[in-house]
Motif scaffolding. Structure first.
Motif, PDB file in Angstrom:
ATOM      1  N   TYR A  14       0.843  -1.197   0.000  1.00 40.16           N
ATOM      2  CA  TYR A  14       0.000   0.000   0.000  1.00 40.16           C
ATOM      3  C   TYR A  14       0.873   1.241   0.000  1.00 40.16           C
ATOM      4  CZ  TYR A  14      -5.080  -0.182   0.935  1.00 40.16           C
ATOM      5  OH  TYR A  14      -6.434  -0.247   0.842  1.00 40.16           O
ATOM      6  N   ASP A  15       0.401   2.284  -0.616  1.00 39.87           N
ATOM      7  CA  ASP A  15       1.002   3.599  -0.534  1.00 39.87           C
ATOM      8  C   ASP A  15       0.296   4.312   0.625  1.00 39.87           C
ATOM      9  OD1 ASP A  15       2.420   5.984  -1.422  1.00 39.87           O
ATOM     10  OD2 ASP A  15       0.469   6.658  -2.140  1.00 39.87           O
ATOM     11  N   ALA A  16       1.042   5.004   1.470  1.00 42.63           N
ATOM     12  CA  ALA A  16       0.458   5.663   2.642  1.00 42.63           C
ATOM     13  C   ALA A  16      -0.616   6.677   2.248  1.00 42.63           C
ATOM     14  CB  ALA A  16       1.547   6.335   3.469  1.00 42.63           C
ATOM     15  N   LYS A  17      -0.384   7.418   1.169  1.00 46.26           N
ATOM     16  CA  LYS A  17      -1.379   8.398   0.722  1.00 46.26           C
ATOM     17  C   LYS A  17      -2.683   7.720   0.324  1.00 46.26           C
ATOM     18  CE  LYS A  17       1.396  12.186  -1.109  1.00 46.26           C
ATOM     19  NZ  LYS A  17       1.722  12.928  -2.335  1.00 46.26           N
ATOM     20  N   LEU A  19      -3.865   4.774   1.349  1.00 45.48           N
ATOM     21  CA  LEU A  19      -4.527   4.259   2.542  1.00 45.48           C
ATOM     22  C   LEU A  19      -5.191   5.383   3.329  1.00 45.48           C
ATOM     23  CD1 LEU A  19      -5.074   1.768   4.357  1.00 45.48           C
ATOM     24  CD2 LEU A  19      -2.967   2.333   5.561  1.00 45.48           C
ATOM     25  N   ALA A  20      -4.488   6.482   3.495  1.00 46.38           N
ATOM     26  CA  ALA A  20      -5.025   7.623   4.245  1.00 46.38           C
ATOM     27  C   ALA A  20      -6.268   8.192   3.558  1.00 46.38           C
ATOM     28  CB  ALA A  20      -3.964   8.695   4.391  1.00 46.38           C
ATOM     29  N   LYS A  21      -6.205   8.335   2.266  1.00 48.05           N
ATOM     30  CA  LYS A  21      -7.333   8.886   1.517  1.00 48.05           C
ATOM     31  C   LYS A  21      -8.532   7.936   1.542  1.00 48.05           C
ATOM     32  CE  LYS A  21      -8.510  10.876  -2.951  1.00 48.05           C
ATOM     33  NZ  LYS A  21      -8.034  11.208  -4.301  1.00 48.05           N
ATOM     34  N   LYS A  22      -8.274   6.652   1.358  1.00 52.48           N
ATOM     35  CA  LYS A  22      -9.348   5.655   1.328  1.00 52.48           C
ATOM     36  C   LYS A  22     -10.126   5.629   2.638  1.00 52.48           C
ATOM     37  CE  LYS A  22     -10.191   0.734   0.679  1.00 52.48           C
ATOM     38  NZ  LYS A  22      -9.588  -0.572   0.367  1.00 52.48           N
ATOM     39  N   HIS A  23      -9.427   5.732   3.755  1.00 55.01           N
ATOM     40  CA  HIS A  23     -10.068   5.606   5.064  1.00 55.01           C
ATOM     41  C   HIS A  23     -10.229   6.944   5.784  1.00 55.01           C
ATOM     42  CE1 HIS A  23     -10.216   1.270   4.938  1.00 55.01           C
ATOM     43  NE2 HIS A  23      -8.992   1.292   4.430  1.00 55.01           N
ATOM     44  N   ARG A  24      -9.822   8.022   5.113  1.00 63.45           N
ATOM     45  CA  ARG A  24      -9.925   9.370   5.685  1.00 63.45           C
ATOM     46  C   ARG A  24      -9.254   9.466   7.055  1.00 63.45           C
ATOM     47  NH1 ARG A  24     -16.134  10.019   3.880  1.00 63.45           N
ATOM     48  NH2 ARG A  24     -15.703  10.339   1.692  1.00 63.45           N
ATOM     49  N   ILE A  25      -7.991   9.013   7.067  1.00 63.48           N
ATOM     50  CA  ILE A  25      -7.190   9.089   8.284  1.00 63.48           C
ATOM     51  C   ILE A  25      -5.960   9.941   7.991  1.00 63.48           C
ATOM     52  CG2 ILE A  25      -7.994   6.876   9.203  1.00 63.48           C
ATOM     53  CD1 ILE A  25      -5.344   5.636   8.235  1.00 63.48           C
ATOM     54  N   GLU A  29      -0.737   8.361  10.534  1.00 57.13           N
ATOM     55  CA  GLU A  29      -1.364   7.117  11.001  1.00 57.13           C
ATOM     56  C   GLU A  29      -1.258   6.037   9.924  1.00 57.13           C
ATOM     57  OE1 GLU A  29      -2.501   6.319  13.965  1.00 57.13           O
ATOM     58  OE2 GLU A  29      -2.125   8.311  14.772  1.00 57.13           O
ATOM     59  N   ALA A  30      -1.475   6.414   8.672  1.00 50.85           N
ATOM     60  CA  ALA A  30      -1.371   5.467   7.566  1.00 50.85           C
ATOM     61  C   ALA A  30       0.047   4.908   7.458  1.00 50.85           C
ATOM     62  CB  ALA A  30      -1.784   6.140   6.261  1.00 50.85           C
ATOM     63  N   GLU A  31       1.035   5.758   7.637  1.00 49.42           N
ATOM     64  CA  GLU A  31       2.425   5.312   7.596  1.00 49.42           C
ATOM     65  C   GLU A  31       2.722   4.317   8.712  1.00 49.42           C
ATOM     66  OE1 GLU A  31       4.406   9.086   7.747  1.00 49.42           O
ATOM     67  OE2 GLU A  31       4.297   9.355   5.575  1.00 49.42           O
ATOM     68  N   LYS A  32       2.180   4.570   9.897  1.00 44.45           N
ATOM     69  CA  LYS A  32       2.372   3.645  11.023  1.00 44.45           C
ATOM     70  C   LYS A  32       1.730   2.288  10.734  1.00 44.45           C
ATOM     71  CE  LYS A  32       2.458   7.203  14.621  1.00 44.45           C
ATOM     72  NZ  LYS A  32       1.722   7.756  15.773  1.00 44.45           N
ATOM     73  N   ARG A  41      -2.585  -5.889   2.677  1.00 46.36           N
ATOM     74  CA  ARG A  41      -3.622  -4.866   2.502  1.00 46.36           C
ATOM     75  C   ARG A  41      -4.840  -5.137   3.382  1.00 46.36           C
ATOM     76  NH1 ARG A  41      -4.502  -1.730  -2.586  1.00 46.36           N
ATOM     77  NH2 ARG A  41      -2.421  -1.264  -3.291  1.00 46.36           N
ATOM     78  N   LYS A  42      -5.184  -6.399   3.527  1.00 40.20           N
ATOM     79  CA  LYS A  42      -6.365  -6.740   4.332  1.00 40.20           C
ATOM     80  C   LYS A  42      -6.171  -6.301   5.784  1.00 40.20           C
ATOM     81  CE  LYS A  42      -9.477 -10.577   5.236  1.00 40.20           C
ATOM     82  NZ  LYS A  42      -9.748 -12.011   5.001  1.00 40.20           N
ATOM     83  N   ALA A  43      -5.015  -6.578   6.344  1.00 35.45           N
ATOM     84  CA  ALA A  43      -4.720  -6.186   7.723  1.00 35.45           C
ATOM     85  C   ALA A  43      -4.606  -4.665   7.843  1.00 35.45           C
ATOM     86  CB  ALA A  43      -3.431  -6.851   8.191  1.00 35.45           C
ATOM     87  N   SER A  44      -4.026  -4.029   6.828  1.00 32.06           N
ATOM     88  CA  SER A  44      -3.902  -2.571   6.834  1.00 32.06           C
ATOM     89  C   SER A  44      -5.266  -1.905   6.791  1.00 32.06           C
ATOM     90  CB  SER A  44      -3.056  -2.102   5.652  1.00 32.06           C
ATOM     91  OG  SER A  44      -1.731  -2.563   5.766  1.00 32.06           O
ATOM     92  N   ASP A  45      -6.151  -2.415   5.934  1.00 36.02           N
ATOM     93  CA  ASP A  45      -7.506  -1.873   5.852  1.00 36.02           C
ATOM     94  C   ASP A  45      -8.240  -2.039   7.185  1.00 36.02           C
ATOM     95  OD1 ASP A  45      -7.578  -0.852   3.246  1.00 36.02           O
ATOM     96  OD2 ASP A  45      -8.119  -2.791   2.393  1.00 36.02           O
TER      97      ASP A  45
END
Length: 53
Positions: A14-17, A19-25, A29-32, A41-45
């Motif tokens: 995943y790219d941090a941007k 992930l952050a955009k998809k979940h609005r975080i 936090e996305a980088e962490k 990706r499943k665990a990240s989501d």
């Protein structure tokens, strides 16, 4: 085909941007999350949903 081209989206990192955009975080936090879960990706989501809720 290379292995990376043949890999499904759920296996690619995943790219941090993204992930952050998809979940609005927050981007930090996305980088962490990505640091903790790597290319899973499943665990990240799942982790991002917990933060976003």
């Amino acid at each position: 085909m290379t292995k990376r081209e043949d890999a499904s989206a759920s296996v690619q990192a995943y790219d941090a941007k993204t992930l952050a955009k998809k979940h609005r975080i927050d981007l930090k936090e996305a980088e962490k999350i990505i640091a903790a879960h790597g290319s899973d990706r499943k665990a990240s989501d799942k982790a991002a949903r917990r933060i976003a809720a």
